[in-house]
Design an enzyme around this catalytic site. Structure first.
Site, PDB file in Angstrom:
ATOM      1  N   ASP A 223      -0.265  -0.368  -0.936  1.00  0.00           N
ATOM      2  CA  ASP A 223       0.757   0.588  -0.544  1.00  0.00           C
ATOM      3  C   ASP A 223       0.662   0.750   0.967  1.00  0.00           C
ATOM      4  O   ASP A 223       0.062   1.702   1.463  1.00  0.00           O
ATOM      5  CB  ASP A 223       0.582   1.928  -1.264  1.00  0.00           C
ATOM      6  CG  ASP A 223       1.811   2.814  -1.056  1.00  0.00           C
ATOM      7  OD1 ASP A 223       2.667   2.453  -0.221  1.00  0.00           O
ATOM      8  OD2 ASP A 223       1.916   3.856  -1.725  1.00  0.00           O
TER       9      ASP A 223
HETATM   10  C1  BGC Z   1       5.132   4.542  -0.552  1.00  0.00           C
HETATM   11  C2  BGC Z   1       5.525   3.431  -1.492  1.00  0.00           C
HETATM   12  C3  BGC Z   1       6.603   2.591  -0.871  1.00  0.00           C
HETATM   13  C4  BGC Z   1       6.133   2.082   0.485  1.00  0.00           C
HETATM   14  C5  BGC Z   1       7.178   1.260   1.205  1.00  0.00           C
HETATM   15  C6  BGC Z   1       4.780   4.018   0.818  1.00  0.00           C
HETATM   16  O1  BGC Z   1       4.507   5.047   1.681  1.00  0.00           O
HETATM   17  O2  BGC Z   1       4.036   5.250  -1.090  1.00  0.00           O
HETATM   18  O3  BGC Z   1       5.964   3.948  -2.720  1.00  0.00           O
HETATM   19  O4  BGC Z   1       6.923   1.519  -1.717  1.00  0.00           O
HETATM   20  O5  BGC Z   1       5.820   3.210   1.305  1.00  0.00           O
HETATM   21  O6  BGC Z   1       8.231   2.039   1.656  1.00  0.00           O
END
Ligand code: BGC
Length: 709
Positions: free
Chosen positions: A279
């Site tokens: 993530d």
């Molecule tokens: C979020 C994810 C997301 C990623 C890309 C992260 O901060 O927790 O759910 O897919 O950002 O935007």
């Protein structure tokens, strides 16, 4: 427009008054992808281009041809893709390896371009219908493909452990079986379009407060039964190409560095064969590759040629680790046919089809919480209608990486005017001046108050009350007009101090691009509400399973999951706490009765499913759908299991007066518990209760079932 970044908190557009005051489908499964491969031979010196070989054999052949630097490039996300993306693995042209374009997210495509804004993902679970989740996934997948994306970061599959979690709208349920069933179906839908789904965020990412650092301290039993099961079911039922590891720590170890969750649980126990992406900045060391991480996404800087060489030199990782991780990525790319097509090719989005799908989901997922004296549906003769509340003119959406820039959006106010007809007198008041709004309500036949909350990634809600002046507004309007219906647009539970005063409450979640049309049809009964609550609505702020600071948000960096498996309704039932509305609750304009429960067999072995049937009859005057629920009570309830747990569900559509015999098969997994002595799920012998009905607290049918050794 450039791609959206992952971490920025996006403000929702709605203000609270107090503040003012595709192309053809791609391969579905490993088996199918091998079977459907044409017998095209290899191109020259590229034996991995032979499509008659299996994805894993092709990956092995390609791996043999790669330098260490090329392998490392497969394990690091970058920016600079030919189409707007949220993440990207750059191509390796020398070997014909395609670039992998990735985008958010669970509620629709969010790559910096417009797409269909589907209702909040939680709506899928509220439909209690896996076909709704499949359609939802198909819509996201086809639009992702049209935008040149090979991978979607969704579905969000975390358990709704605390009702204030800012991302609950992105998740499915407090129940692991419902969550996993929906995640599996959503995944199948996304991947039916040839796009890789990413089940996220593994594991125990249940709060936004301190989300980058908090350690979820969880016993093994709860980790498997509650927090692991949704991912386990999603992997088994959906075969996702990818899983995203989360920011938080699990029992002190960061989720993307965690060999227990990533290797032991995800790969060995759940049977996951795809690749794990981080993530964004959720990696912490190059050795995460050994723990089970495959690809670190942009904003992480632990996987590059220098760091990998140094880690190899130090012995933190081995060459086999690197090969294994690259092979896992390549196998998925072969499985999804990405070597055979240009994954970045774009085509127009079918906006009408997307909006139709959004409307169907909204109509199938709205939950009629209360409806005294059949105040709803509105009759065709309703002529003076007071519409109150800002969300009627600009519907609410959750914030953060699930916020979609809609191709178009309707307004409930317009849809209500249209449905009410030209002779009706519809007034609108934003509700900022509660006195004036109440005055408008006083002279109307009916008052429709739209209320909303604000869930968003990056922070939790400060409490369960509706923000701003909305409680006061509803209360004043209800005092002025006894025919007040409240339409909620929330990501999860809110307190309702005004509940006794109002006639009806309809929960529409964040209802998406055609939420206005869906809401009008629901209010007038053109479609009969059939959603059920996937999460308990508590009666008070402190009447929730995680009530202490140690449990939530945690102390000294640790959230103690000391409620164990007693999450959501499991806790309410065990402690005999009366919620405002129980899990599974949802009314209809029809009246369904349950009868004739029959078990195919009254006993069986630990590996046998429990097959049962029962009759649902629509005694009402209208056609409608009913989500029948089956709960299981395990033996030794008092010792350690909650009184009942969801074991199955089935939604049936019945015309007025119609009856259907419903069959449900409860899988052995739903009878099992996690046995910490044997490190496995086990079905105890003994007597099980099987109960059937319209909600977790209304179970008119019951039988007992014996599990023999
Ligand atoms: C979020 C994810 C997301 C990623 C890309 C992260 O901060 O927790 O759910 O897919 O950002 O935007």
């Amino acid at each position: 427009m450039g791609p959206p970044r992952p971490l920025v908190r996006v403000a929702t557009t709605l203000a609270f008054c107090a503040a003012l005051t595709v192309p053809g489908p791609g391969p579905l499964s490993h088996a199918q992808s091998t079977a459907s491969a044409a017998s095209a031979g290899a191109e020259g010196d590229r034996p991995w281009t032979d499509r008659s070989l299996s994805p894993s054999d092709r990956a092995d052949l390609l791996l043999n041809a790669m330098t260490l630097d090329e392998k490392v490039r497969m394990l690091h996300g970058t920016i600079g893709s030919p189409v707007p993306t949220t993440g990207y693995i750059a191509p390796i042209r020398r070997l014909g390896v395609p670039g992998v374009t990735m985008t958010d997210g669970p509620a629709g495509v969010r790559n910096g371009q417009k797409a269909t804004e589907l209702p909040a993902p939680v709506a899928q679970a509220a439909s209690f219908d896996t076909e709704v989740a499949r359609e939802y996934g198909r819509t996201v997948g086809s639009e992702a493909r049209a935008r040149g994306q090979s991978q979607v970061f969704g579905p969000g599959t975390n358990i709704q452990r605390v009702p204030v979690n800012g991302r609950n709208f992105e998740y499915f349920s407090e129940d692991p079986y419902l969550s996993g069933s929906m995640a599996g179906a959503d995944t199948v839908g996304i991947q039916s379009q040839g796009v890789i789904a990413t089940v996220k965020h593994f594991a125990a990412n249940n709060q936004e407060t301190d989300r980058m650092t908090v350690s979820a301290e969880i016993g093994e039993r709860a980790l498997h039964e509650i927090y692991g099961t949704p991912f386990d079911l999603a992997v088994r039922q959906g075969e996702p190409g990818s899983v995203m590891c989360s920011y938080n720590r699990v029992n002190t170890v960061y989720a993307c560095s965690n060999a227990h969750t990533l290797r032991t649980m995800l790969r060995s126990r759940f049977g996951f064969e795809g690749y794990v992406v981080s993530d964004y900045p959720s990696t912490h060391a190059t050795s995460d590759l050994a723990a089970g991480l495959n690809v670190e996404l942009p904003l992480s800087f632990h996987v590059n040629p220098l760091s990998v060489r140094a880690a190899l030199h130090r012995g933190d990782i081995t060459k086999e680790d690197v090969d294994r991780r690259v092979r896992e990525v390549l196998t998925v790319l072969f499985r999804f046919g990405l070597f055979e097509r240009d994954g970045t090719a774009t085509s127009p989005i079918d906006e009408a089809a997307g909006n139709d799908a959004a409307q169907r989901v909204a109509e199938q997922s709205a939950v009629l919480l209360k409806n005294d004296d059949d105040a709803l549906p509105l009759g065709d003769a309703t002529s003076r209608i007071a519409v109150i509340g800002a969300a009627a003119a600009d519907s609410a959406q959750g914030g953060g990486s699930s916020k979609v820039d809609p191709l178009s959006e309707d307004r409930a106010l317009d849809a209500i005017k249209e449905r009410a007809g030209g002779s009706a007198h519809v007034t609108y008041h934003d509700g900022c001046d509660t006195k004036a709004a109440a005055e408008a309500a006083r002279s109307a036949d009916v008052a429709l108050v739209f209320a909303h909350d604000k869930e968003e990634e990056g922070s939790d809600r400060s409490g369960l009350s509706l923000p701003g002046n909305q409680d006061e507004l509803i209360s004043k309007v209800a005092a002025a007009n006894s025919r007040t219906a409240v339409v909620l647009q929330t990501g999860g539970p809110v307190l309702m101090p005004w509940l006794p005063q109002v006639a009806s409450v309809l929960e529409t979640w964040y209802p998406g691009a055609r939420g206005g049309a869906a809401t009008a049809r629901l209010l007038w009964g053109d479609v009969n509400p059939s959603g059920k609550l996937p999460q308990t609505f508590p009666a008070a702020e402190d009447e929730v399973p995680a009530r202490t600071r140690a449990q939530y948000p945690g102390v000294d960096g640790t959230a103690h999951y000391s409620e164990g498996i007693d999450v959501g309704y499991r806790w309410y039932d065990k402690t005999d706490t009366k919620p405002l509305f129980p899990f599974g609750h949802g009314l209809s304009y029809s009246d369904f009765t349950y009868s004739g429960l029959r078990l195919e067999k009254n006993s069986g072995g630990p590996d046998d499913p429990v097959k049962l049937s029962f009759t649902v009859t629509n005694n009402g005057k209208r056609a409608g759908s009913e989500a029948a629920q089956v709960y299981v009570s395990k033996p030794d309830t008092e010792a350690d299991s909650p009184p009942r747990e969801l074991g199955g569900f089935r939604k049936v559509s019945l015309g007025s007066g119609e009856t259907e015999r419903v069959q449900v098969s409860v899988a052995p997994r739903q009878l099992s518990f996690w046995d910490t002595e044997t490190d496995g799920f086990r079905v105890r012998k003994g007597e099980y209760g099987v109960a059937v009905g319209p909600s977790s607290r209304s179970l008119p049918l019951g039988a007992s079932y014996q599990v023999r050794e």
